[in-house]
Design an enzyme around this catalytic site. Sequence first.
Site, PDB file in Angstrom:
ATOM      1  N   GLY A 178       1.184  -1.546   0.001  1.00 56.16           N
ATOM      2  CA  GLY A 178      -0.253   0.094  -0.112  1.00 56.16           C
ATOM      3  C   GLY A 178       1.370   1.064   0.515  1.00 56.16           C
ATOM      4  CG  ASP A 188      -1.334  -6.748  -1.591  1.00 54.00           C
ATOM      5  OD1 ASP A 188      -0.886  -5.914  -0.787  1.00 54.00           O
ATOM      6  OD2 ASP A 188      -2.646  -7.569  -1.400  1.00 54.00           O
ATOM      7  CE  LYS A 233      -3.261  -2.675  -2.896  1.00 53.02           C
ATOM      8  NZ  LYS A 233      -3.301  -2.220  -1.653  1.00 53.02           N
ATOM      9  CB  THR A 275      -4.700  -0.508  11.672  1.00 55.36           C
ATOM     10  OG1 THR A 275      -4.129   0.386  10.946  1.00 55.36           O
ATOM     11  CG2 THR A 275      -3.503  -1.678  11.426  1.00 55.36           C
ATOM     12  CD  GLU A 323       7.571   5.311   7.162  1.00 53.28           C
ATOM     13  OE1 GLU A 323       8.347   3.661   6.708  1.00 53.28           O
ATOM     14  OE2 GLU A 323       7.737   6.012   6.856  1.00 53.28           O
ATOM     15  CG  LEU A 371      -1.004   5.384  18.859  1.00 48.16           C
ATOM     16  CD1 LEU A 371      -2.225   4.879  19.651  1.00 48.16           C
ATOM     17  CD2 LEU A 371      -1.959   5.691  17.844  1.00 48.16           C
ATOM     18  CB  CYS A 431      -2.256   9.022   9.880  1.00 47.67           C
ATOM     19  SG  CYS A 431      -1.811   8.167   8.548  1.00 47.67           S
TER      20      CYS A 431
HETATM   21  C1  UDX Z   1       0.348  12.329   9.051  1.00 46.15           C
HETATM   22  C2  UDX Z   1       1.782  12.684   9.261  1.00 46.15           C
HETATM   23  O1  UDX Z   1       2.139  13.930   8.846  1.00 46.15           O
HETATM   24  C3  UDX Z   1       2.604  11.466   9.395  1.00 46.15           C
HETATM   25  O2  UDX Z   1       4.138  11.746  10.138  1.00 46.15           O
HETATM   26  C4  UDX Z   1       2.033   9.894   9.778  1.00 46.15           C
HETATM   27  O3  UDX Z   1       2.704   9.483   9.632  1.00 46.15           O
HETATM   28  C5  UDX Z   1       0.629  10.198   9.124  1.00 46.15           C
HETATM   29  O4  UDX Z   1      -0.023  10.863   9.123  1.00 46.15           O
HETATM   30  P1  UDX Z   1      -0.378  11.961   6.132  1.00 46.15           P
HETATM   31  O5  UDX Z   1      -1.354  12.273   6.782  1.00 46.15           O
HETATM   32  O6  UDX Z   1      -0.266  12.372   5.122  1.00 46.15           O
HETATM   33  O7  UDX Z   1       0.856  12.809   7.113  1.00 46.15           O
HETATM   34  O8  UDX Z   1      -0.517  14.178   5.828  1.00 46.15           O
HETATM   35  P2  UDX Z   1      -0.203  15.062   6.447  1.00 46.15           P
HETATM   36  O9  UDX Z   1       0.749  16.208   5.836  1.00 46.15           O
HETATM   37  O10 UDX Z   1       0.009  15.123   8.009  1.00 46.15           O
HETATM   38  O11 UDX Z   1      -1.538  15.826   6.388  1.00 46.15           O
HETATM   39  C6  UDX Z   1      -3.001  15.416   7.309  1.00 46.15           C
HETATM   40  C7  UDX Z   1      -4.329  16.446   7.247  1.00 46.15           C
HETATM   41  O12 UDX Z   1      -3.788  17.908   7.516  1.00 46.15           O
HETATM   42  C8  UDX Z   1      -4.477  17.068   5.825  1.00 46.15           C
HETATM   43  O13 UDX Z   1      -5.259  17.094   4.979  1.00 46.15           O
HETATM   44  C9  UDX Z   1      -3.692  18.659   4.844  1.00 46.15           C
HETATM   45  O14 UDX Z   1      -4.494  19.514   4.747  1.00 46.15           O
HETATM   46  C10 UDX Z   1      -4.463  19.016   6.402  1.00 46.15           C
HETATM   47  N1  UDX Z   1      -3.546  20.125   7.206  1.00 46.15           N
HETATM   48  C11 UDX Z   1      -1.808  19.934   7.199  1.00 46.15           C
HETATM   49  C12 UDX Z   1      -3.585  21.497   7.589  1.00 46.15           C
HETATM   50  O15 UDX Z   1      -5.470  21.387   7.519  1.00 46.15           O
HETATM   51  N2  UDX Z   1      -3.010  22.336   8.125  1.00 46.15           N
HETATM   52  C13 UDX Z   1      -1.800  21.885   8.355  1.00 46.15           C
HETATM   53  O16 UDX Z   1      -1.183  23.156   8.619  1.00 46.15           O
HETATM   54  C14 UDX Z   1      -1.270  21.313   8.094  1.00 46.15           C
END
Ligand code: UDX
Length: 463
Positions: A12, A35, A40, A90, A162, A218, A273
């Site tokens: 994934g 997988d 995929k 998960t 990660e 978390l 996440c």
């Molecule tokens: C997140 C964590 O950053 C990463 O370390 C972890 O491993 C997985 O979860 P991700 O979900 O890929 O990563 O994206 P991220 O860049 O953290 O943004 C999450 C959400 O918050 C997005 O919808 C983004 O648009 C929003 N966001 C982020 C805001 O609205 N404002 C900000 O200032 C930053």
Amino acid sequence: MECKRVACLGAGFVGGPTMAVFASKCPDIHFTVLDIDSSKIDQWNSNNLPIYEPNLYEIIQPVRGQNLFFSTNIIEEIEAADMIFFSLPTPTKKQGLGAGSACDLSYFEQAVRNVATILTKYKGFKIIVEKSTVPVRTAEMVKEILTCNCKELEFSVLSNPEFLAEGSAVNDLLFPNRVLIGGDNMQAITALFMLYAKWVPSDRIITTSLWSSELAKLCSNAMLAQRVSSINSISALCEKVGADVEDVARVLTKDERIGSKFLQTSIGFGGSCFKKDILCLVYLCENVGLSEVAEYWRQVIVMNEFQTNRYCRVISKMLVNLKMKNIAIFGFAYKKNTSDTRESPSAYVCNSLLQEEAILHIFDPKVTRQQMLAEMNFHEFLDGISSEKHLISHSDPYVAVKNTCAIVVLTEWDIFKNLNYESMYAEMQKPAFIFDGRNVLNHKALKRVGFKVVAIGKSEFCI
Ligand code: UDX
């Protein structure tokens, strides 16, 4: 112990890019991403990868078929591997005990059980690595399954969560600010440490106990999401008191103790996440009797929902009536530079507009119509709605805006900043609105063109 062969279960968003970077940095080691979904795997083996991620193809292309392989040949690869990564989804449980907050460990557990079946008669040592974000003490469950089913297997379980963010996965993997390895066996910890040490400075590789590692992942996401909810809560206050959230954020970010990241106001955070991990934390707190702590973290999600809903109300209020009105939606991915739509706030806003019977013309540079429909259907947002009539996708933003009364920006794609809004304005119904749900456009310039601009956290509008 030396590691020569690595297998990763789960091809994934995390498994694919992680193994690709490992393979490019460790040419002497053989990596296989496994997988059960053969389509995929076929995509990973093609020129059309199953996910969009900047520079991913460039990283994969030179190592694929050399020391990086994508395969469904699970039995053989698990038997041969020295180290086995579990990178399975998960998601949040949909039913049963803990529904709506606990993690659904069924894919993860099933994968562990499959490995246990494959290794029932195996004699020798394997390192088992939890890559998926899992509830604290999941490693205990992994140990128990393997101990009960594989009498002659010697193994050690490591937690190696990660921290990559989608849209910058390759960069985050190449230049991580930290790598976390939790475990209780020095030999196993060292083996994984040595893999990362091929390109990550050793002072950035943190080793902890299993439980600290599982919990730290978390907490990391919960803290980041909390910052977004904090600035979004302030954006609502700014609108009421005549302040500008961008000014406020600018002041905050200059304080090094607060820092400059994750203070960009938005229609809310999305992605697979943040919400899931906070819910997992909330569930954990409730389970150990810490209801106040659980409530504290739950509030981060409450604030996120408030922000998205609030913005939907603003749109409805400004446009007065949405029935059969054409509205252009810019962005369906949960953030820029990714094709991922999971928990995208855009889907929630689209749902709210569809409930008012608007006709949506959606443009996203990387999300296909099929994905849009799948995401909407996942939330049951299209029940009773004709998607042919009300959810129209476009590959050209200039076509998407024709005869619409509003453009609603829901993802912060850079491409949106440089469109010719003057020519768009000419093709739209008047008054023409722009709702900038990410505050990424040049509002002054848009106003000069004639648009009615509605941003977030600005004093110009109050609800
Ligand atoms: C997140 C964590 O950053 C990463 O370390 C972890 O491993 C997985 O979860 P991700 O979900 O890929 O990563 O994206 P991220 O860049 O953290 O943004 C999450 C959400 O918050 C997005 O919808 C983004 O648009 C929003 N966001 C982020 C805001 O609205 N404002 C900000 O200032 C930053």
